[in-house]
Design a protein around this motif. Structure first.
Motif, short mmCIF file in Angstrom:
data_model
loop_
_atom_site.label_atom_id
_atom_site.label_comp_id
_atom_site.label_asym_id
_atom_site.label_seq_id
_atom_site.Cartn_x
_atom_site.Cartn_y
_atom_site.Cartn_z
N MET A 13 7.36 0.97 5.81
CA MET A 13 8.64 0.32 5.61
C MET A 13 9.64 1.31 4.81
O MET A 13 10.76 1.04 4.90
CB MET A 13 8.52 -0.86 4.96
CG MET A 13 7.84 -1.99 6.00
SD MET A 13 8.23 -3.72 5.39
CE MET A 13 9.78 -3.86 5.99
N VAL A 14 9.33 2.06 4.19
CA VAL A 14 10.15 2.80 2.86
C VAL A 14 9.49 4.08 2.65
O VAL A 14 8.18 4.28 2.49
CB VAL A 14 10.35 1.97 1.74
CG1 VAL A 14 9.06 1.87 0.93
CG2 VAL A 14 11.43 2.51 1.02
N ALA A 15 10.13 5.10 2.33
CA ALA A 15 9.98 6.40 1.68
C ALA A 15 10.55 6.36 0.40
O ALA A 15 11.51 6.02 0.19
CB ALA A 15 10.23 7.68 2.68
N ILE A 16 9.69 7.00 -0.49
CA ILE A 16 10.31 7.26 -1.81
C ILE A 16 10.04 8.40 -2.45
O ILE A 16 8.83 9.14 -2.33
CB ILE A 16 9.54 6.04 -2.96
CG1 ILE A 16 9.67 4.31 -2.27
CG2 ILE A 16 10.30 6.08 -4.21
CD1 ILE A 16 8.65 3.50 -2.68
N LEU B 179 6.34 12.50 -3.55
CA LEU B 179 6.84 11.48 -2.33
C LEU B 179 5.91 10.32 -2.07
O LEU B 179 4.57 10.73 -1.97
CB LEU B 179 6.98 12.46 -0.96
CG LEU B 179 8.21 13.42 -0.91
CD1 LEU B 179 8.22 14.34 0.20
CD2 LEU B 179 9.54 12.55 -1.34
N ALA B 180 6.16 9.16 -1.56
CA ALA B 180 5.41 8.32 -1.05
C ALA B 180 5.72 7.57 0.18
O ALA B 180 7.05 7.45 0.51
CB ALA B 180 5.26 7.33 -2.19
N ILE B 181 5.18 6.97 0.86
CA ILE B 181 5.61 6.03 1.90
C ILE B 181 4.93 4.61 1.45
O ILE B 181 3.65 4.56 1.45
CB ILE B 181 5.07 6.58 3.25
CG1 ILE B 181 5.77 7.80 3.75
CG2 ILE B 181 5.21 5.21 4.50
CD1 ILE B 181 5.27 8.14 5.07
N GLY B 182 5.74 3.56 1.57
CA GLY B 182 5.42 2.28 1.20
C GLY B 182 5.24 1.65 2.47
O GLY B 182 5.94 1.63 3.41
N ARG C 195 1.03 -1.20 -0.02
CA ARG C 195 -0.08 -0.14 -0.07
C ARG C 195 0.91 1.23 0.06
O ARG C 195 1.98 1.37 0.31
CB ARG C 195 -0.95 0.07 1.07
CG ARG C 195 -1.74 -1.29 1.56
CD ARG C 195 -3.00 -1.26 0.51
NE ARG C 195 -3.78 -2.29 0.69
CZ ARG C 195 -3.77 -3.65 0.31
NH1 ARG C 195 -2.54 -3.97 -0.32
NH2 ARG C 195 -4.61 -4.52 0.80
N PHE C 196 0.28 2.25 -0.27
CA PHE C 196 1.09 3.56 -0.46
C PHE C 196 0.32 4.64 -0.03
O PHE C 196 -0.77 5.07 -0.31
CB PHE C 196 1.70 3.80 -1.88
CG PHE C 196 2.66 2.68 -2.50
CD1 PHE C 196 3.90 2.81 -2.08
CD2 PHE C 196 2.25 1.82 -3.18
CE1 PHE C 196 5.00 1.79 -2.70
CE2 PHE C 196 3.11 0.85 -3.58
CZ PHE C 196 4.42 0.93 -3.30
N VAL C 197 0.97 5.88 0.71
CA VAL C 197 0.48 7.09 0.99
C VAL C 197 1.29 8.00 0.00
O VAL C 197 2.52 8.01 0.11
CB VAL C 197 0.52 7.43 2.44
CG1 VAL C 197 0.22 8.81 2.70
CG2 VAL C 197 -0.16 6.44 3.26
#
Length: 196
Positions: free
Chosen positions: A151-154, A87-90, A55-57
């Motif tokens: 878990m990850v920012a992109i 920007l996204a947060i995984g 999922r992503f924000v």
């Protein structure tokens, strides 16, 4: 700036050209189609038993979600991500609807995140995946349920000039890309017996 992989055999250009720059162009904006394509690519990543745990924000530069994501980043990552186009947060699902653990959720999010970044490269953009963000702050900021784990920012955007970065980051941008040799990564017969 192009930094193709120095590989032992030719690689597909999407893979060879993918790297993680911090110098981003503040003039680059994503079209609606480009923005959607990032997450469509992530959606089509393989997952264990087709569980689709990723999922992503996500937000684009200038919107509230972008700034709130940026607010969860470590000080070092916050400093260079302002010019990112998105920007996204995984986030990965860690328990299913019955409360059972999802053992390969992190793996599924990793595959989806790489699909997202490769789609960015295909669009002429760059992506930078980051561990440096506050997971709990992200959980609270975006009301992420307990069955999911950030878990990850992109960061995604257009490649920019490293001149505006601190000297340390300019050096990183200019440095050659490197990886461990295949002989230390792929074995045959027994562990440590290099296949290549």
């Amino acid at each position: 700036m192009s930094k193709p992989a120095d590989s032992s055999v030719p690689l597909h250009p999407l893979i060879a050209e993918r790297w993680s720059p911090r110098a981003l162009d503040p003039a680059v904006e994503l079209t609606d189609r480009q923005f959607t394509a990032l997450f469509e690519a992530a959606r089509w990543a393989p997952s264990w038993g087709n569980t689709q745990p990723a999922r992503f924000v996500a937000g684009r530069r200038g919107d509230d979600t972008f700034e709130r994501i940026r607010g969860t980043l470590s000080r070092g990552n916050h400093a260079w991500t302002g010019p990112a186009a998105a920007l996204a947060i995984g986030v990965t699902r860690v328990r299913d609807e019955d409360g059972e653990p999802m053992p390969y959720g992190a793996y599924g999010l990793g595959l989806a995140s790489e699909n997202l970044v490769l789609q960015a490269v295909a669009e002429g953009l760059v992506g930078h995946q980051m561990a440096g963000f506050d997971r709990e702050k992200a959980r609270v900021e975006f009301s992420i349920p307990e069955d999911f784990e950030p878990m990850v920012a992109i960061a995604v955007g257009g490649l920019g000039s490293p001149e505006g970065l601190p000297e340390r980051l300019q050096q990183k941008e200019a440095a050659a890309r490197s990886r461990h040799p295949l002989s230390s990564l792929v074995f045959s017969g027994t562990w440590g017996n290099a296949l290549f």
